[in-house]
Design a protein around this motif. Structure first.
Motif, short mmCIF file in Angstrom:
data_model
loop_
_atom_site.label_atom_id
_atom_site.label_comp_id
_atom_site.label_asym_id
_atom_site.label_seq_id
_atom_site.Cartn_x
_atom_site.Cartn_y
_atom_site.Cartn_z
N THR A 220 0.83 -1.21 0.00
CA THR A 220 0.00 0.00 0.00
C THR A 220 0.86 1.26 0.00
O THR A 220 0.57 2.23 -0.70
N LEU A 221 1.95 1.24 0.76
CA LEU A 221 2.89 2.36 0.74
C LEU A 221 3.45 2.57 -0.67
O LEU A 221 3.60 3.71 -1.14
N ASN A 222 3.76 1.47 -1.35
CA ASN A 222 4.30 1.56 -2.70
C ASN A 222 3.32 2.25 -3.64
O ASN A 222 3.70 3.10 -4.45
N ASN A 223 2.04 1.89 -3.54
CA ASN A 223 1.05 2.52 -4.40
C ASN A 223 0.84 3.99 -4.05
O ASN A 223 0.63 4.83 -4.93
N LEU A 224 0.89 4.31 -2.75
CA LEU A 224 0.79 5.72 -2.35
C LEU A 224 1.96 6.52 -2.89
O LEU A 224 1.80 7.66 -3.33
N ALA A 225 3.12 5.93 -2.88
CA ALA A 225 4.30 6.60 -3.42
C ALA A 225 4.14 6.86 -4.92
O ALA A 225 4.45 7.95 -5.42
N HIS A 226 3.65 5.86 -5.65
CA HIS A 226 3.40 6.04 -7.08
C HIS A 226 2.38 7.15 -7.32
O HIS A 226 2.52 7.95 -8.25
N LEU A 227 1.35 7.19 -6.48
CA LEU A 227 0.33 8.22 -6.63
C LEU A 227 0.94 9.61 -6.52
O LEU A 227 0.69 10.49 -7.36
N HIS A 228 1.75 9.83 -5.49
CA HIS A 228 2.35 11.15 -5.31
C HIS A 228 3.36 11.45 -6.41
O HIS A 228 3.47 12.60 -6.87
N SER A 229 4.07 10.44 -6.87
CA SER A 229 5.01 10.65 -7.97
C SER A 229 4.27 11.05 -9.24
O SER A 229 4.67 11.98 -9.95
N ASP A 230 3.18 10.35 -9.54
CA ASP A 230 2.41 10.65 -10.75
C ASP A 230 1.77 12.04 -10.67
O ASP A 230 1.57 12.69 -11.70
N LYS A 231 1.44 12.46 -9.46
CA LYS A 231 0.88 13.80 -9.27
C LYS A 231 1.94 14.90 -9.36
O LYS A 231 1.61 16.08 -9.42
N GLY A 232 3.20 14.52 -9.34
CA GLY A 232 4.27 15.50 -9.34
C GLY A 232 4.68 15.95 -7.96
O GLY A 232 5.50 16.87 -7.82
N ASP A 233 4.17 15.31 -6.92
CA ASP A 233 4.53 15.63 -5.54
C ASP A 233 5.73 14.76 -5.18
O ASP A 233 5.64 13.78 -4.43
N TYR A 234 6.91 15.16 -5.69
CA TYR A 234 8.09 14.31 -5.60
C TYR A 234 8.64 14.22 -4.18
O TYR A 234 9.20 13.18 -3.81
N ALA A 235 8.48 15.26 -3.40
CA ALA A 235 9.00 15.21 -2.03
C ALA A 235 8.28 14.15 -1.21
O ALA A 235 8.92 13.34 -0.52
N GLN A 236 6.95 14.13 -1.28
CA GLN A 236 6.19 13.12 -0.54
C GLN A 236 6.41 11.73 -1.13
O GLN A 236 6.51 10.74 -0.39
N ALA A 237 6.53 11.66 -2.45
CA ALA A 237 6.79 10.37 -3.09
C ALA A 237 8.12 9.80 -2.61
O ALA A 237 8.24 8.60 -2.35
N GLU A 238 9.14 10.66 -2.50
CA GLU A 238 10.45 10.20 -2.05
C GLU A 238 10.37 9.61 -0.64
O GLU A 238 10.92 8.53 -0.37
N VAL A 239 9.67 10.30 0.24
CA VAL A 239 9.52 9.80 1.62
C VAL A 239 8.89 8.41 1.62
O VAL A 239 9.35 7.50 2.32
N LEU A 240 7.84 8.25 0.83
CA LEU A 240 7.13 6.99 0.81
C LEU A 240 7.94 5.89 0.12
O LEU A 240 7.94 4.73 0.56
#
Length: 337
Positions: A220-240
């Motif tokens: 689930t964390l992996n999918n949340l990270a992909h979601l933020h990456s796809d949205k362009g929210d790279y800082a949150q994606a990196e954390v996840l």
């Protein structure tokens, strides 16, 4: 021409499909209810023979012999239908597992037909709102997500979620799985506003039920990270992604193929941000893992080579990129023809 999108691993692939099947496989223990009937000697023999064939099929599947596993389950199904008809409890047990084998083989049309038939059998056996029905609906959702039939995936996942919430309660761990599948359909369609609250709700349930270091939490964390990456929210994606990598490494080991997926995702994130020095060692580590585990001519090795080549290409290092592109292409031509 190299396909950049192919290097970005999509969430909820085969691992997510296997998660759904765990629930279906749990119904095996209920096959013993067959013995409560007044069976003829021929029917008793049929039960013994069909269950033996199913057991042999499972063993063949564990050995990677998918064609043999399918043949054994087909034989078991023929025996069941001859002796009990097409709507028997053993059919409800066998069909989802047979469908899964066809999906492993890549025959998604056959798998879908079997899953749909299994849903009909289970509805007649247990009723349309029984959790057993939701189990097969989610395995069907995995097929639809993997074949990009997202509207169908949404429909069956939403139905499975409604069944589980009603039968088990809104905070049950099985509800989290249904939330995960439904969110995947939205995520793959780019509907991030609909996917994110479902993933967050699933994560809360999973952490409460299983703890913060469970493999379901990692997915689930992996999918949340992909979601933020796809949205362009790279800082949150990196954390996840960092949390996902650490969790996968702890759960599966530092040289596991499971770890290669979040490593690649984090590396892609750094590459897209132009942080090539941070991306390079991650791509190299992912390549080393899949090459050691799967071999130098595996399709996943070609994907890892392509990812590293794209990194060098993006920073203008064609001298290092071109040999990797050529090697990746040669592997794909050999594997795919």
């Amino acid at each position: 021409m190299t396909n950049r999108r192919a290097t970005k691993r999509r969430p909820a692939g085969l691992i997510s499909m296997l998660l759904a099947v765990v629930f279906v496989a749990g119904s095996a223990g209920r096959a013993g209810a067959q013995g409560e009937r007044q069976l003829t000697p021929e029917q008793s023999k049929a039960v013994t023979e069909s269950l033996a064939l199913m057991t042999q099929s499972s063993a063949a599947q564990r050995e990677g012999k998918i064609d043999a596993a399918i043949e054994l389950r087909e034989r078991a199904q023929a025996i069941v239908e001859k002796n009990f008809g097409p709507g028997d409890m053993l059919t409800g047990l066998n069909l989802p597992l047979l469908a899964f084998l066809y999906s492993r083989k890549g025959d998604h049309a056959r798998a879908e037909a079997l899953y749909l038939r299994a849903v009909g059998v289970l509805e007649k056996l247990h009723g349309p709102e029984h959790p057993e029905v939701s189990n097969t609906l989610l395995t069907l959702a995995a097929i639809y997500n993997s074949t990009e039939q997202f509207a169908k995936a949404e429909a069956v996942s939403a139905r499975a979620l409604a069944i589980r919430e009603k039968a088990l309660g809104a905070e049950h761990e099985a509800v989290a799985e249904a939330l995960f599948f439904l969110s995947t359909a939205y995520l793959r369609r780019g509907e991030y506003g609909r996917a994110e609250p479902l993933l967050k709700r699933a994560l809360l349930i999973q952490e409460k039920a299983f703890g913060a270091e469970d493999f379901r939490v990692a997915l689930t964390l992996n999918n949340l990270a992909h979601l933020h990456s796809d949205k362009g929210d790279y800082a949150q994606a990196e954390v996840l992604f960092l949390r996902t990598v650490a969790l996968f490494e702890k759960l599966f080991g530092p040289e596991s193929t499971e770890l290669a997926t979040p490593l690649n995702s984090l590396a892609v994130l750094y590459r897209e941000r132009g942080e090539y020095l941070r991306a390079e060692p991650l791509f190299k580590r992912g390549l080393a893992i899949v090459e050691k585990a799967l071999g130098p001519e595996a399709e996943d090795t070609a994907i890892a080579l392509n990812s590293l080549a794209l990194l060098y290409s993006d920073r203008g290092d064609d001298e290092r990129a071109l040999p990797l592109f050529r090697r990746a292409l040669a592997i794909r031509e050999k594997v795919l023809g």
